[in-house]
Scaffold this motif. Structure first.
Motif, PDB file in Angstrom:
ATOM      1  N   ASP A  96     -18.529  15.782  11.287  1.00 53.59           N
ATOM      2  CA  ASP A  96     -17.146  16.194  11.490  1.00 53.59           C
ATOM      3  C   ASP A  96     -17.041  17.663  11.879  1.00 53.59           C
ATOM      4  OD1 ASP A  96     -16.135  13.682  10.796  1.00 53.59           O
ATOM      5  OD2 ASP A  96     -16.226  14.159   8.673  1.00 53.59           O
ATOM      6  N   LYS A  97     -18.037  18.443  11.514  1.00 49.99           N
ATOM      7  CA  LYS A  97     -17.965  19.890  11.716  1.00 49.99           C
ATOM      8  C   LYS A  97     -18.595  20.255  13.056  1.00 49.99           C
ATOM      9  CE  LYS A  97     -19.073  24.285   9.441  1.00 49.99           C
ATOM     10  NZ  LYS A  97     -19.702  24.927   8.267  1.00 49.99           N
ATOM     11  N   PHE A  98     -17.817  20.819  13.953  1.00 50.77           N
ATOM     12  CA  PHE A  98     -18.381  21.260  15.236  1.00 50.77           C
ATOM     13  C   PHE A  98     -18.049  22.711  15.539  1.00 50.77           C
ATOM     14  CE2 PHE A  98     -14.564  18.720  16.098  1.00 50.77           C
ATOM     15  CZ  PHE A  98     -13.757  19.609  16.785  1.00 50.77           C
ATOM     16  N   TYR A  99     -17.473  23.424  14.570  1.00 49.80           N
ATOM     17  CA  TYR A  99     -17.298  24.868  14.681  1.00 49.80           C
ATOM     18  C   TYR A  99     -18.192  25.543  13.656  1.00 49.80           C
ATOM     19  CZ  TYR A  99     -13.029  24.694  17.570  1.00 49.80           C
ATOM     20  OH  TYR A  99     -12.124  24.509  18.590  1.00 49.80           O
ATOM     21  N   ASP A 100     -19.111  26.383  14.109  1.00 51.78           N
ATOM     22  CA  ASP A 100     -19.885  27.189  13.168  1.00 51.78           C
ATOM     23  C   ASP A 100     -19.008  28.301  12.593  1.00 51.78           C
ATOM     24  OD1 ASP A 100     -22.217  25.725  13.509  1.00 51.78           O
ATOM     25  OD2 ASP A 100     -22.813  26.907  15.260  1.00 51.78           O
ATOM     26  N   THR A 101     -18.206  28.896  13.453  1.00 52.05           N
ATOM     27  CA  THR A 101     -17.236  29.907  13.037  1.00 52.05           C
ATOM     28  C   THR A 101     -15.904  29.566  13.678  1.00 52.05           C
ATOM     29  OG1 THR A 101     -18.961  31.607  12.910  1.00 52.05           O
ATOM     30  CG2 THR A 101     -16.679  32.358  12.996  1.00 52.05           C
ATOM     31  N   THR A 102     -14.899  29.340  12.881  1.00 48.80           N
ATOM     32  CA  THR A 102     -13.609  28.935  13.436  1.00 48.80           C
ATOM     33  C   THR A 102     -12.881  30.139  14.026  1.00 48.80           C
ATOM     34  OG1 THR A 102     -12.700  29.157  11.208  1.00 48.80           O
ATOM     35  CG2 THR A 102     -13.263  26.945  11.941  1.00 48.80           C
ATOM     36  N   PRO A 103     -12.403  30.030  15.265  1.00 52.64           N
ATOM     37  CA  PRO A 103     -11.625  31.123  15.855  1.00 52.64           C
ATOM     38  C   PRO A 103     -10.208  31.127  15.297  1.00 52.64           C
ATOM     39  CG  PRO A 103     -11.763  29.287  17.379  1.00 52.64           C
ATOM     40  CD  PRO A 103     -12.601  28.915  16.191  1.00 52.64           C
ATOM     41  N   ALA A 104      -9.466  32.148  15.619  1.00 53.18           N
ATOM     42  CA  ALA A 104      -8.064  32.208  15.205  1.00 53.18           C
ATOM     43  C   ALA A 104      -7.317  31.002  15.774  1.00 53.18           C
ATOM     44  CB  ALA A 104      -7.423  33.507  15.704  1.00 53.18           C
ATOM     45  N   GLY A 105      -6.523  30.364  14.934  1.00 50.79           N
ATOM     46  CA  GLY A 105      -5.768  29.193  15.369  1.00 50.79           C
ATOM     47  C   GLY A 105      -6.423  27.874  15.061  1.00 50.79           C
ATOM     48  N   ARG A 152      -5.941  36.186  13.312  1.00 50.45           N
ATOM     49  CA  ARG A 152      -6.889  36.301  12.198  1.00 50.45           C
ATOM     50  C   ARG A 152      -7.484  34.931  11.877  1.00 50.45           C
ATOM     51  NH1 ARG A 152      -3.079  39.173   7.949  1.00 50.45           N
ATOM     52  NH2 ARG A 152      -4.567  38.216   6.518  1.00 50.45           N
ATOM     53  N   PRO A 153      -8.806  34.743  12.055  1.00 54.11           N
ATOM     54  CA  PRO A 153      -9.440  33.456  11.716  1.00 54.11           C
ATOM     55  C   PRO A 153      -9.420  33.220  10.206  1.00 54.11           C
ATOM     56  CG  PRO A 153     -10.882  34.830  13.090  1.00 54.11           C
ATOM     57  CD  PRO A 153      -9.765  35.701  12.623  1.00 54.11           C
ATOM     58  N   VAL A 154      -9.417  31.960   9.832  1.00 54.94           N
ATOM     59  CA  VAL A 154      -9.558  31.613   8.421  1.00 54.94           C
ATOM     60  C   VAL A 154     -11.044  31.460   8.104  1.00 54.94           C
ATOM     61  CG1 VAL A 154      -7.328  30.450   8.413  1.00 54.94           C
ATOM     62  CG2 VAL A 154      -9.405  29.131   8.827  1.00 54.94           C
ATOM     63  N   ALA A 155     -11.351  31.392   6.822  1.00 56.85           N
ATOM     64  CA  ALA A 155     -12.746  31.219   6.407  1.00 56.85           C
ATOM     65  C   ALA A 155     -13.281  29.900   6.946  1.00 56.85           C
ATOM     66  CB  ALA A 155     -12.849  31.254   4.890  1.00 56.85           C
ATOM     67  N   PRO A 156     -14.490  29.872   7.540  1.00 53.25           N
ATOM     68  CA  PRO A 156     -15.003  28.647   8.169  1.00 53.25           C
ATOM     69  C   PRO A 156     -15.271  27.528   7.176  1.00 53.25           C
ATOM     70  CG  PRO A 156     -16.686  30.364   8.124  1.00 53.25           C
ATOM     71  CD  PRO A 156     -15.399  31.015   7.703  1.00 53.25           C
ATOM     72  N   GLY A 157     -15.507  27.844   5.894  1.00 54.03           N
ATOM     73  CA  GLY A 157     -15.776  26.803   4.907  1.00 54.03           C
ATOM     74  C   GLY A 157     -14.541  26.314   4.180  1.00 54.03           C
ATOM     75  N   LEU A 158     -13.361  26.699   4.664  1.00 53.79           N
ATOM     76  CA  LEU A 158     -12.109  26.349   3.992  1.00 53.79           C
ATOM     77  C   LEU A 158     -11.506  25.096   4.620  1.00 53.79           C
ATOM     78  CD1 LEU A 158      -9.878  27.270   1.943  1.00 53.79           C
ATOM     79  CD2 LEU A 158      -8.823  28.473   3.866  1.00 53.79           C
ATOM     80  N   ALA A 159     -11.095  24.154   3.781  1.00 50.60           N
ATOM     81  CA  ALA A 159     -10.395  22.959   4.258  1.00 50.60           C
ATOM     82  C   ALA A 159      -9.214  22.705   3.338  1.00 50.60           C
ATOM     83  CB  ALA A 159     -11.322  21.756   4.292  1.00 50.60           C
ATOM     84  N   MET A 160      -8.180  22.055   3.855  1.00 48.93           N
ATOM     85  CA  MET A 160      -6.952  21.905   3.057  1.00 48.93           C
ATOM     86  C   MET A 160      -6.198  20.649   3.457  1.00 48.93           C
ATOM     87  SD  MET A 160      -4.772  24.951   4.911  1.00 48.93           S
ATOM     88  CE  MET A 160      -6.163  26.059   4.740  1.00 48.93           C
ATOM     89  N   THR A 161      -5.309  20.220   2.584  1.00 55.32           N
ATOM     90  CA  THR A 161      -4.423  19.100   2.867  1.00 55.32           C
ATOM     91  C   THR A 161      -3.187  19.234   1.994  1.00 55.32           C
ATOM     92  OG1 THR A 161      -4.228  16.678   2.978  1.00 55.32           O
ATOM     93  CG2 THR A 161      -5.508  17.585   1.151  1.00 55.32           C
ATOM     94  N   GLY A 162      -2.069  18.745   2.468  1.00 53.03           N
ATOM     95  CA  GLY A 162      -0.845  18.783   1.681  1.00 53.03           C
ATOM     96  C   GLY A 162       0.391  18.804   2.553  1.00 53.03           C
ATOM     97  N   GLU A 163       1.367  18.011   2.171  1.00 53.86           N
ATOM     98  CA  GLU A 163       2.650  18.005   2.875  1.00 53.86           C
ATOM     99  C   GLU A 163       3.444  19.250   2.500  1.00 53.86           C
ATOM    100  OE1 GLU A 163       6.737  15.276   3.224  1.00 53.86           O
ATOM    101  OE2 GLU A 163       5.013  14.586   2.025  1.00 53.86           O
ATOM    102  N   VAL A 164       4.144  19.819   3.451  1.00 48.75           N
ATOM    103  CA  VAL A 164       4.957  21.011   3.221  1.00 48.75           C
ATOM    104  C   VAL A 164       6.402  20.705   3.594  1.00 48.75           C
ATOM    105  CG1 VAL A 164       5.296  23.437   3.806  1.00 48.75           C
ATOM    106  CG2 VAL A 164       2.988  22.519   3.654  1.00 48.75           C
TER     107      VAL A 164
END
Length: 206
Positions: A64-73, A180-192
């Motif tokens: 599932d992971k294809f970004y080593d470092t996630t860019p901004a956005g 500003r990029p987020v941390a590459p090891g961060l994942a999240m879920t949740g309705e807002v």
């Protein structure tokens, strides 16, 4: 039945007991087994990563992971699936006009990635809340006023739906707006909600 009284037989029984084995236990274990040694005397065989598919087949799950470092956005989200769960990326990009300044008409939101009705509504809520959040924290920012935004969830052939991508989309939009990029090891879920309340998630037990 008759029992042997031979001293030699008695000695054999004692020896068998002291060794921790007997003919009876040997028989119940299926008898003796022999090891077969195979010796290869040809040229050395080298197996690399590219050969694994031929020998062991395709992996049961795609990475599932294809970004080593996630860019901004770009932010990684979490999704419930029938197989237990998966990660997926949410990508946000400014729509660039002819001047290359990322204006694109301003204020509009485009979504792609075969999103269902509920997920498109979540994207619309996320866009509205991200605009109000940025205006409150950085009143001088005009990013969302001058730039239209495209939100895409990769693996476009796979249908996706549900409300729980809300916080992921908001984070992707603000990451893009702030550069500003987020941390590459961060994942999240949740309705807002429209006022920014993150609601309890479903699918945890499953």
């Amino acid at each position: 039945s008759s029992r042997s009284s031979s001293p030699d037989a008695a000695a054999d029984v004692d020896k068998s007991s002291s060794d921790g084995s007997s003919s009876g236990s040997s028989s119940s274990g299926g008898g003796s087994s022999a090891a077969l040694e195979v010796v290869y005397e040809g040229d050395p065989i080298s197996i690399s990563d590219g050969d694994l598919k031929e020998y062991v087949g395709l992996p049961p799950f795609a990475a599932d992971k294809f970004y080593d470092t996630t860019p901004a956005g770009v932010v990684m989200g979490l999704a419930w699936t029938a197989m237990g769960g998966a990660t997926l990326y949410v990508e946000a990009a400014a729509i660039v006009d002819g001047s290359g300044e990322g204006k694109g008409g301003g204020g509009r939101l485009t979504t792609t990635g075969q999103l269902g009705d509920v997920m498109r509504e979540s994207a619309s809520i996320a866009h509205t809340y991200a605009r109000s959040f940025l205006a409150a924290r950085q009143p001088g920012s005009t990013f969302f006023d001058r730039a239209s935004v495209h939100v895409h969830v990769p693996a476009g052939a796979t249908p996706k739906d549900g409300p729980s991508a809300g916080c992921t989309i908001i984070t992707a939009l603000l990451s893009l707006a702030l550069g500003r990029p987020v941390a590459p090891g961060l994942a999240m879920t949740g309705e807002v909600s429209l006022t920014g309340k993150v609601l309890p998630i479903g699918g945890v037990k499953e």
